[in-house]
Design a protein around this motif. Structure first.
Motif, PDB file in Angstrom:
ATOM      1  N   ASP A 101       0.863  -1.174   0.000  1.00 26.54           N
ATOM      2  CA  ASP A 101       0.000   0.000   0.000  1.00 26.54           C
ATOM      3  C   ASP A 101       0.904   1.230   0.000  1.00 26.54           C
ATOM      4  OD1 ASP A 101      -2.383  -1.547   0.313  1.00 26.54           O
ATOM      5  OD2 ASP A 101      -2.069  -1.586   2.478  1.00 26.54           O
ATOM      6  N   VAL A 102       0.647   2.167  -0.887  1.00 22.13           N
ATOM      7  CA  VAL A 102       1.416   3.403  -0.912  1.00 22.13           C
ATOM      8  C   VAL A 102       0.436   4.567  -1.028  1.00 22.13           C
ATOM      9  CG1 VAL A 102       1.846   3.126  -3.414  1.00 22.13           C
ATOM     10  CG2 VAL A 102       3.257   4.690  -2.054  1.00 22.13           C
ATOM     11  N   THR A 103       0.529   5.484  -0.074  1.00 18.31           N
ATOM     12  CA  THR A 103      -0.349   6.650  -0.019  1.00 18.31           C
ATOM     13  C   THR A 103       0.404   7.860  -0.539  1.00 18.31           C
ATOM     14  OG1 THR A 103      -1.517   5.725   1.892  1.00 18.31           O
ATOM     15  CG2 THR A 103      -1.791   8.079   1.469  1.00 18.31           C
ATOM     16  N   HIS A 178      -4.270   9.751  -1.298  1.00 14.74           N
ATOM     17  CA  HIS A 178      -5.049   8.572  -1.638  1.00 14.74           C
ATOM     18  C   HIS A 178      -4.095   7.386  -1.700  1.00 14.74           C
ATOM     19  CE1 HIS A 178      -3.404   9.797  -5.497  1.00 14.74           C
ATOM     20  NE2 HIS A 178      -3.679   8.587  -5.977  1.00 14.74           N
ATOM     21  N   THR A 179      -4.637   6.174  -1.670  1.00 13.40           N
ATOM     22  CA  THR A 179      -3.810   4.972  -1.527  1.00 13.40           C
ATOM     23  C   THR A 179      -3.997   4.029  -2.700  1.00 13.40           C
ATOM     24  OG1 THR A 179      -3.899   5.110   0.892  1.00 13.40           O
ATOM     25  CG2 THR A 179      -3.315   2.969  -0.061  1.00 13.40           C
ATOM     26  N   TRP A 180      -2.860   3.610  -3.264  1.00  9.02           N
ATOM     27  CA  TRP A 180      -2.805   2.557  -4.263  1.00  9.02           C
ATOM     28  C   TRP A 180      -2.294   1.282  -3.599  1.00  9.02           C
ATOM     29  CZ3 TRP A 180      -4.203   3.064  -9.436  1.00  9.02           C
ATOM     30  CH2 TRP A 180      -4.484   4.371  -9.867  1.00  9.02           C
ATOM     31  N   ALA A 192      -5.274  -1.994  -6.909  1.00  4.99           N
ATOM     32  CA  ALA A 192      -6.469  -1.304  -6.416  1.00  4.99           C
ATOM     33  C   ALA A 192      -6.132   0.150  -6.106  1.00  4.99           C
ATOM     34  CB  ALA A 192      -7.018  -1.996  -5.172  1.00  4.99           C
ATOM     35  N   CYS A 193      -7.167   0.989  -6.131  1.00  5.36           N
ATOM     36  CA  CYS A 193      -7.048   2.388  -5.737  1.00  5.36           C
ATOM     37  C   CYS A 193      -8.149   2.692  -4.734  1.00  5.36           C
ATOM     38  CB  CYS A 193      -7.149   3.305  -6.949  1.00  5.36           C
ATOM     39  SG  CYS A 193      -6.967   5.060  -6.555  1.00  5.36           S
ATOM     40  N   GLU A 194      -7.767   3.180  -3.585  1.00  7.92           N
ATOM     41  CA  GLU A 194      -8.713   3.485  -2.510  1.00  7.92           C
ATOM     42  C   GLU A 194      -9.598   2.283  -2.196  1.00  7.92           C
ATOM     43  OE1 GLU A 194      -9.240   7.009  -0.668  1.00  7.92           O
ATOM     44  OE2 GLU A 194      -7.277   6.056  -0.955  1.00  7.92           O
ATOM     45  N   GLY A 195      -9.021   1.092  -2.219  1.00  4.22           N
ATOM     46  CA  GLY A 195      -9.733  -0.129  -1.855  1.00  4.22           C
ATOM     47  C   GLY A 195     -10.545  -0.768  -2.956  1.00  4.22           C
ATOM     48  N   ALA A 196     -10.660  -0.112  -4.100  1.00  3.97           N
ATOM     49  CA  ALA A 196     -11.439  -0.669  -5.212  1.00  3.97           C
ATOM     50  C   ALA A 196     -10.500  -1.228  -6.274  1.00  3.97           C
ATOM     51  CB  ALA A 196     -12.330   0.411  -5.828  1.00  3.97           C
ATOM     52  N   THR A 197     -10.711  -2.467  -6.666  1.00  5.26           N
ATOM     53  CA  THR A 197      -9.861  -3.100  -7.674  1.00  5.26           C
ATOM     54  C   THR A 197     -10.007  -2.389  -9.017  1.00  5.26           C
ATOM     55  OG1 THR A 197      -9.960  -5.255  -6.583  1.00  5.26           O
ATOM     56  CG2 THR A 197      -9.403  -5.243  -8.928  1.00  5.26           C
ATOM     57  N   VAL A 198      -8.860  -2.033  -9.605  1.00 14.28           N
ATOM     58  CA  VAL A 198      -8.873  -1.361 -10.904  1.00 14.28           C
ATOM     59  C   VAL A 198      -8.186  -2.194 -11.987  1.00 14.28           C
ATOM     60  CG1 VAL A 198      -9.070   0.965  -9.955  1.00 14.28           C
ATOM     61  CG2 VAL A 198      -6.791  -0.047 -10.288  1.00 14.28           C
TER      62      VAL A 198
END
Length: 244
Positions: A101-103, A178-180, A192-198
């Motif tokens: 996780d990287v913010t 925001h977090t990737w 994922a970005c902000e907990g949503a899989t992209v």
């Protein structure tokens, strides 16, 4: 092994980070990162007087931190990269599978790009060069109501992988924190970005990888000195190895 850094100290931790961008391909004055630390974390900078990473690549300036290095890592250019500054091999944190996780707060400054990459070390086999592109965010793609980013897999010199990059739209202003996230291993790679899989990819490098966090200025410098420094922020990095 767990890896955690919120950049809350007074200096960058040399047991975790090398503050040069691929230093073996260039000279220390060109590879050295410009940055500072404050209550928001690490601020990467492109300064008005910063030299190009390599004269051959001009105009291209970069401030980067990375978790390892080897004289041969990331042979990413086709124009005959040669080692100019031997650095040896330093492996500070180089997982072969795990989660990260990287913010961050991306740049909105003209010509800039913020990126997070996991790149093969290549110290044991030159084919071990694949890359997980967690994100690449161009400043021009950051807007109040959404951001476009590039994610995926780059094979580079690894014929066991295939390049599979895609562009994704996320409904956030990426210049705000925001977090990737990325999870990779034998089952593939999930970003994922902000907990949503992209993005889901059915492949992943299966060898030690270096984490690289980069702010680039791509293209000619802005004529007005007041445009500098151009900046982006790394607020926090939290990761866990799945394999030793």
């Amino acid at each position: 092994m767990s890896f955690l850094d919120d950049f809350s100290g007074t200096s960058l931790d040399p047991a975790r980070w090398i503050d040069h961008y691929l230093p073996h391909w260039t000279t220390p004055d060109r590879s050295r990162a410009r940055y500072d630390l404050d209550e928001q974390g690490l601020r990467l900078r492109i300064d008005a007087d910063q030299p190009d990473w390599r004269p051959e690549d001009a105009p291209l300036r970069v401030s980067n931190i990375q978790t390892g290095n080897h004289d041969g890592t990331h042979r990413h250019r086709p124009d005959g990269l040669t080692v100019r500054t031997p650095t040896g091999t330093r492996l500070l944190w180089t997982p072969s599978a795990g989660n990260l996780d990287v913010t961050v707060s991306a740049s909105r400054d003209d010509g800039c790009m913020l990126a997070a990459w996991l790149v093969g070390v290549e110290n044991e086999d030159p084919r071990d060069s694949g890359e997980i592109c967690v994100f690449e965010i161009d400043a021009s793609a950051v807007h109040d109501d959404g951001t476009t980013a590039r994610i995926g897999i780059k094979a580079h010199h690894d014929d066991r992988l295939r390049t599979d990059m895609t562009e994704v739209a996320v409904s956030i202003d990426a210049s705000r924190p925001h977090t990737w996230s990325v999870t990779w291993g034998p089952d593939g790679t999930v970003i994922a970005c902000e907990g949503a899989t992209v993005g889901r990819f059915d492949q992943a490098p299966d060898y030690p990888l270096i984490l690289m966090l980069d702010l680039f200025e791509i293209g000619p410098p802005t004529p007005e000195p007041s445009a500098y420094p151009k900046t982006a922020r790394i607020h926090r990095v939290h990761a866990q190895d799945a394999k030793p």
